[in-house]
Design an enzyme around this catalytic site. Structure first.
Site, PDB file in Angstrom:
ATOM      1  N   ALA A 153      -2.681   2.753  -0.185  1.00  0.00           N
ATOM      2  CA  ALA A 153      -1.361   2.883   0.437  1.00  0.00           C
ATOM      3  C   ALA A 153      -1.375   2.363   1.870  1.00  0.00           C
ATOM      4  O   ALA A 153      -0.454   1.684   2.313  1.00  0.00           O
ATOM      5  CB  ALA A 153      -0.914   4.339   0.401  1.00  0.00           C
ATOM      6  N   TYR A 154      -2.451   2.673   2.587  1.00  0.00           N
ATOM      7  CA  TYR A 154      -2.583   2.250   3.982  1.00  0.00           C
ATOM      8  C   TYR A 154      -2.724   0.731   4.078  1.00  0.00           C
ATOM      9  O   TYR A 154      -2.047   0.067   4.864  1.00  0.00           O
ATOM     10  CB  TYR A 154      -3.807   2.944   4.584  1.00  0.00           C
ATOM     11  N   ALA A 155      -3.613   0.177   3.250  1.00  0.00           N
ATOM     12  CA  ALA A 155      -3.851  -1.263   3.258  1.00  0.00           C
ATOM     13  C   ALA A 155      -2.588  -2.034   2.900  1.00  0.00           C
ATOM     14  O   ALA A 155      -2.281  -3.067   3.506  1.00  0.00           O
ATOM     15  CB  ALA A 155      -4.979  -1.621   2.288  1.00  0.00           C
ATOM     16  N   LYS A 158      -0.255  -1.966   5.889  1.00  0.00           N
ATOM     17  CA  LYS A 158      -0.780  -2.787   6.979  1.00  0.00           C
ATOM     18  C   LYS A 158      -0.614  -4.284   6.695  1.00  0.00           C
ATOM     19  O   LYS A 158      -0.276  -5.058   7.593  1.00  0.00           O
ATOM     20  CB  LYS A 158      -2.262  -2.467   7.226  1.00  0.00           C
TER      21      LYS A 158
END
Length: 251
Positions: A153-155, A158
């Site tokens: 989710a973070y990647a 980003k």
């Protein structure tokens, strides 16, 4: 110490960690900071530190997941100071789980605190940045560039931020606006806590950094933010600047 003299700079997630480190570095160069954070106590504490360097600085409490109110952040800063020179989209929260385990709530948290605020604050700040021929500093991550496990989710958020930053660099260059990204590795409070909790894992990661250490939030990450916010970087746009001790060397 006046590379940013009287520039008005918004920093999201500015109450601690990289956000506060950058804010301090920019304040020491004469900037006026508007730090934005959901944590009132940390925000007031951060403001107290900043005002010792830059007395005109301010703190705005805001929940960046409250999408409808994002433009009001920009409006409040512009009304107080009459201008906006730099927007720094630093805030981002996420949960570490495998792709298999990732829920809609996990995606909503990452995009709701990272991608959407970055997008809508850029949109809201554009009229003011046109006037000042200002700068946008967004944040990338090695998690997205290298595809770190449990960071789906973070990647994703980003890399979405990197995508819109490149588009904005192309669209806004005609207005004299620079849009760049920092991809950091920093010795933030979270990393310090992790070092205490998992010293062996921490040491294994540190040992793989070519420069042999995690970056200082003010002296390392903050000084690059000063550069990107200043006239010194006026011919750089659309770039991801790796401030990670050489951990990822882009080709």
């Amino acid at each position: 110490m006046d590379k940013l003299k009287d520039k008005v700079i918004i920093v999201t997630g500015g109450a601690g960690g990289i956000g506060l480190g950058m804010s301090k570095a920019m304040a020491r160069e004469g900037a006026i900071l508007a730090i934005v954070d959901v944590n009132e106590e940390a925000g007031q504490a951060g403001l107290k530190i900043l005002q010792e360097i830059s007395p005109k600085s301010m703190f705005l409490k805001a929940n960046l997941m409250d999408r409808e109110n994002l433009p009001s952040i920009v409006t409040a800063v512009a009304e107080k100071y009459g201008r906006i020179d730099v927007l720094v989209n630093n805030a981002h929260a996420s949960k570490q789980v495998t792709i298999e385990e990732t829920t809609q709530a996990d995606l909503d948290l990452s995009f709701g605190t990272g991608f959407y605020p970055t997008f809508y604050l850029m949109q809201a700040a554009l009229p003011y940045l046109k006037e000042s021929k200002g700068n946008v500093i967004n944040f990338a991550s090695g998690a997205g560039l290298n595809g770190h496990e449990t960071q789906g989710a973070y990647a994703a958020a980003k890399e979405a931020i990197r995508g819109i930053s490149r588009v904005a660099a192309n669209e806004w260059g005609r207005f004299g606006i620079n849009v760049n990204l920092i991809s950091p590795i920093a010795n933030s409070e979270g990393v310090q806590a992790w070092a205490k909790a998992q010293p062996e894992y921490y040491e294994a990661v540190r040992s793989k950094i070519p420069l042999g250490r995690f970056g200082d939030v003010e002296e390392d990450i903050g000084r690059v933010a000063v550069f990107l916010a200043s006239e010194d970087s006026q011919y750089i746009t659309g770039q991801t600047i790796m401030v990670d001790g050489g951990s990822i060397m882009l080709h």
